[in-house]
Enzyme design. Sequence first.
Site, PDB file in Angstrom:
ATOM      1  N   GLY A  95       0.802  -0.964  -0.142  1.00 13.37           N
ATOM      2  CA  GLY A  95      -0.013  -0.213  -0.207  1.00 13.37           C
ATOM      3  C   GLY A  95       0.714   1.346  -0.005  1.00 13.37           C
ATOM      4  O   GLY A  95       0.610   2.124  -0.640  1.00 13.37           O
ATOM      5  N   THR A  96       1.905   1.147   0.696  1.00 23.04           N
ATOM      6  CA  THR A  96       2.693   2.367   0.767  1.00 23.04           C
ATOM      7  C   THR A  96       3.187   2.805  -0.553  1.00 23.04           C
ATOM      8  O   THR A  96       3.465   3.768  -0.967  1.00 23.04           O
ATOM      9  CB  THR A  96       3.968   2.152   1.745  1.00 23.04           C
ATOM     10  OG1 THR A  96       3.247   1.735   3.180  1.00 23.04           O
ATOM     11  CG2 THR A  96       4.770   3.152   1.856  1.00 23.04           C
ATOM     12  N   ASN A 105      -7.253   4.343   9.454  1.00 23.28           N
ATOM     13  CA  ASN A 105      -6.835   3.172  10.039  1.00 23.28           C
ATOM     14  C   ASN A 105      -6.730   3.213  11.455  1.00 23.28           C
ATOM     15  O   ASN A 105      -7.018   2.215  12.114  1.00 23.28           O
ATOM     16  CB  ASN A 105      -5.175   2.791   9.536  1.00 23.28           C
ATOM     17  CG  ASN A 105      -4.536   4.212   9.569  1.00 23.28           C
ATOM     18  OD1 ASN A 105      -4.815   5.108   9.144  1.00 23.28           O
ATOM     19  ND2 ASN A 105      -3.429   4.221  10.310  1.00 23.28           N
ATOM     20  N   GLN A 136      -7.282   0.280   4.190  1.00 25.16           N
ATOM     21  CA  GLN A 136      -8.117  -0.310   5.227  1.00 25.16           C
ATOM     22  C   GLN A 136      -9.428  -0.598   4.800  1.00 25.16           C
ATOM     23  O   GLN A 136     -10.029  -1.539   5.615  1.00 25.16           O
ATOM     24  CB  GLN A 136      -8.286   0.533   6.420  1.00 25.16           C
ATOM     25  CG  GLN A 136      -7.029   0.817   7.288  1.00 25.16           C
ATOM     26  CD  GLN A 136      -6.408  -0.231   8.007  1.00 25.16           C
ATOM     27  OE1 GLN A 136      -7.517  -1.141   8.580  1.00 25.16           O
ATOM     28  NE2 GLN A 136      -5.293  -0.133   8.323  1.00 25.16           N
ATOM     29  N   SER A 145      -3.856  -3.056  -0.356  1.00 23.68           N
ATOM     30  CA  SER A 145      -2.780  -3.762   0.197  1.00 23.68           C
ATOM     31  C   SER A 145      -3.118  -5.151   0.732  1.00 23.68           C
ATOM     32  O   SER A 145      -4.170  -5.114   1.492  1.00 23.68           O
ATOM     33  CB  SER A 145      -2.032  -2.954   1.376  1.00 23.68           C
ATOM     34  OG  SER A 145      -1.142  -3.919   2.049  1.00 23.68           O
ATOM     35  N   ALA A 146      -2.510  -6.319   0.151  1.00 27.05           N
ATOM     36  CA  ALA A 146      -3.148  -7.724   0.429  1.00 27.05           C
ATOM     37  C   ALA A 146      -3.071  -7.883   1.824  1.00 27.05           C
ATOM     38  O   ALA A 146      -3.920  -8.458   2.285  1.00 27.05           O
ATOM     39  CB  ALA A 146      -2.260  -8.558  -0.529  1.00 27.05           C
ATOM     40  N   HIS A 147      -2.309  -7.520   2.719  1.00 28.54           N
ATOM     41  CA  HIS A 147      -2.211  -8.307   3.888  1.00 28.54           C
ATOM     42  C   HIS A 147      -3.254  -7.640   5.059  1.00 28.54           C
ATOM     43  O   HIS A 147      -3.472  -8.168   6.098  1.00 28.54           O
ATOM     44  CB  HIS A 147      -0.872  -8.001   4.715  1.00 28.54           C
ATOM     45  CG  HIS A 147      -0.281  -6.685   5.034  1.00 28.54           C
ATOM     46  ND1 HIS A 147      -0.257  -6.256   6.488  1.00 28.54           N
ATOM     47  CD2 HIS A 147      -0.021  -5.396   4.534  1.00 28.54           C
ATOM     48  CE1 HIS A 147       0.125  -5.126   6.567  1.00 28.54           C
ATOM     49  NE2 HIS A 147       0.369  -4.341   5.387  1.00 28.54           N
ATOM     50  N   THR A 169      10.510  -8.145 -11.748  1.00 30.00           N
ATOM     51  CA  THR A 169       9.719  -9.338 -11.769  1.00 30.00           C
ATOM     52  C   THR A 169       8.601  -9.751 -10.940  1.00 30.00           C
ATOM     53  O   THR A 169       8.696  -9.378  -9.733  1.00 30.00           O
ATOM     54  CB  THR A 169      10.846 -10.551 -11.509  1.00 30.00           C
ATOM     55  OG1 THR A 169      11.954 -10.291 -12.579  1.00 30.00           O
ATOM     56  CG2 THR A 169      10.436 -11.921 -12.114  1.00 30.00           C
ATOM     57  N   CYS A 226       1.831   1.362  12.046  1.00 31.34           N
ATOM     58  CA  CYS A 226       2.884   1.614  11.326  1.00 31.34           C
ATOM     59  C   CYS A 226       3.628   2.829  12.204  1.00 31.34           C
ATOM     60  O   CYS A 226       4.346   3.376  11.697  1.00 31.34           O
ATOM     61  CB  CYS A 226       2.545   2.187   9.841  1.00 31.34           C
ATOM     62  SG  CYS A 226       1.569   1.085   9.145  1.00 31.34           S
TER      63      CYS A 226
HETATM   64  N1  PLP Z   1      -2.481   3.170   4.106  1.00 33.06           N
HETATM   65  C1  PLP Z   1      -3.243   2.979   5.088  1.00 33.06           C
HETATM   66  C2  PLP Z   1      -4.570   3.490   5.715  1.00 33.06           C
HETATM   67  C3  PLP Z   1      -2.798   1.724   6.140  1.00 33.06           C
HETATM   68  O1  PLP Z   1      -3.417   1.707   7.125  1.00 33.06           O
HETATM   69  C4  PLP Z   1      -1.394   1.144   5.938  1.00 33.06           C
HETATM   70  C5  PLP Z   1      -0.924   0.456   6.762  1.00 33.06           C
HETATM   71  O2  PLP Z   1      -1.009   0.224   7.947  1.00 33.06           O
HETATM   72  C6  PLP Z   1      -0.813   1.667   4.558  1.00 33.06           C
HETATM   73  C7  PLP Z   1      -1.310   2.492   3.805  1.00 33.06           C
HETATM   74  C8  PLP Z   1       0.512   1.056   4.175  1.00 33.06           C
HETATM   75  O3  PLP Z   1       0.330  -0.171   3.750  1.00 33.06           O
HETATM   76  P1  PLP Z   1       1.483  -1.247   3.611  1.00 33.06           P
HETATM   77  O4  PLP Z   1       1.705  -1.856   4.939  1.00 33.06           O
HETATM   78  O5  PLP Z   1       0.817  -2.337   2.664  1.00 33.06           O
HETATM   79  O6  PLP Z   1       2.423  -0.868   3.090  1.00 33.06           O
END
Ligand code: PLP
Length: 368
Positions: A69-70, A145, A173, A193-195, A231, A318
């Site tokens: 996601g970042t 988040n 989120q 973001s998959a996780h 890749t 984070c």
């Molecule tokens: N954006 C939001 C709203 C998030 O909650 C997070 C992670 O907590 C991210 C971005 C970052 O995602 P990633 O952990 O996949 O880099």
Amino acid sequence: MIYADNAATTQLDIDAFEAMKPFLLDQYGNASQPYSFSRTAKKALSDARKTIAACIGADEAEIIFTSCGTESDNWAISVGASAGKRIVTSAIEHHAILNPCDAAQACGKEIIYIPVSNQGVVNLSLLEKEISDDTGMISIMYANNEIGSIQPISEIAKIAHAKKCLFHTDAVQALGHVPIDVHAMDIDMLSASAHKFNGPKGVGFLYLKKGISICPFIKGGGQESGLRAGTENIASIVAMSVALEKNCKNINANTKKLQSLEDALIKTLKAGDLDFLHNGSDLRIPGNVSLSFRKAEGEMLLHRLDLQGICISTGSACDSKNTQVSHVIRAIKVPEEYAKGTIRISFGKNNTIEEAEKIGKSLIKILK
Ligand code: PLP
């Protein structure tokens, strides 16, 4: 252990895990190679793209795989910075948006942070007023988040397009937890973001509406239509598609279950006669419970719960090293005597009512 920090990350779904295994062991071919051994990987990549596109109402050509996601957020902000002098965002974005905005500002761009209500919802009339002729992009997160508040995304898209600027949303989120249709909602760019939806860590995607031209963020080979070199992480991409499809199919059932967990927690806490605030708007990500306890320390609560095998968070996962009151809690103006006592309990589809009640009882014991 009770894991109640699903906004930080989720457990990998078992079907997603099974789906990724062949691509880690036997089907390790590089999807860019023309020989027959690579065909399975190539087809898996294309199938995953179709599945993900279908889950969000997009076309497959509009999905670009990224590492997280970042990365998707950083890319979106760089697009916004190229599109105009000003980027309009909110005061409660994740640092994956705020920090690239800082970097854009250092390069001469103008960043406007729209305030939010006490429920964490963006003020639309202020947003509209702040869009100048040279605004390149509005970037507003789909759901927060820390407190789970969901933004009026379709209205924001309408405002952006009336003013002829791009609209990006950080849906990290939200995706897999609430229904999202990018075409119906007229979203230009969306980060995922998959996780956060029971997929693996280290994989995500950027939705980019057809017709919007952007520069590659990572330059190198011609992968992802020449927009994102490197890749492809086939195993994780396949697992992401399986996890997303499964979560999207079960959104209604999961929402119902998560709401019952929230209710069980709040009911237990109220029975314990604790003085606390329940943060966020009525329209929230299911399972995301932000609580501010009067005259308590969130950090202390986290560690005392940890000693009992309970995982929760004080705010953004984070930002766990930062023990100050977060920018989100400040932005929604939680009164000082409650602000420091803020914790986030985020339930996932594997949690049970008993676990929700146990967390509530543990909190009562610690706070009393
Ligand atoms: N954006 C939001 C709203 C998030 O909650 C997070 C992670 O907590 C991210 C971005 C970052 O995602 P990633 O952990 O996949 O880099």
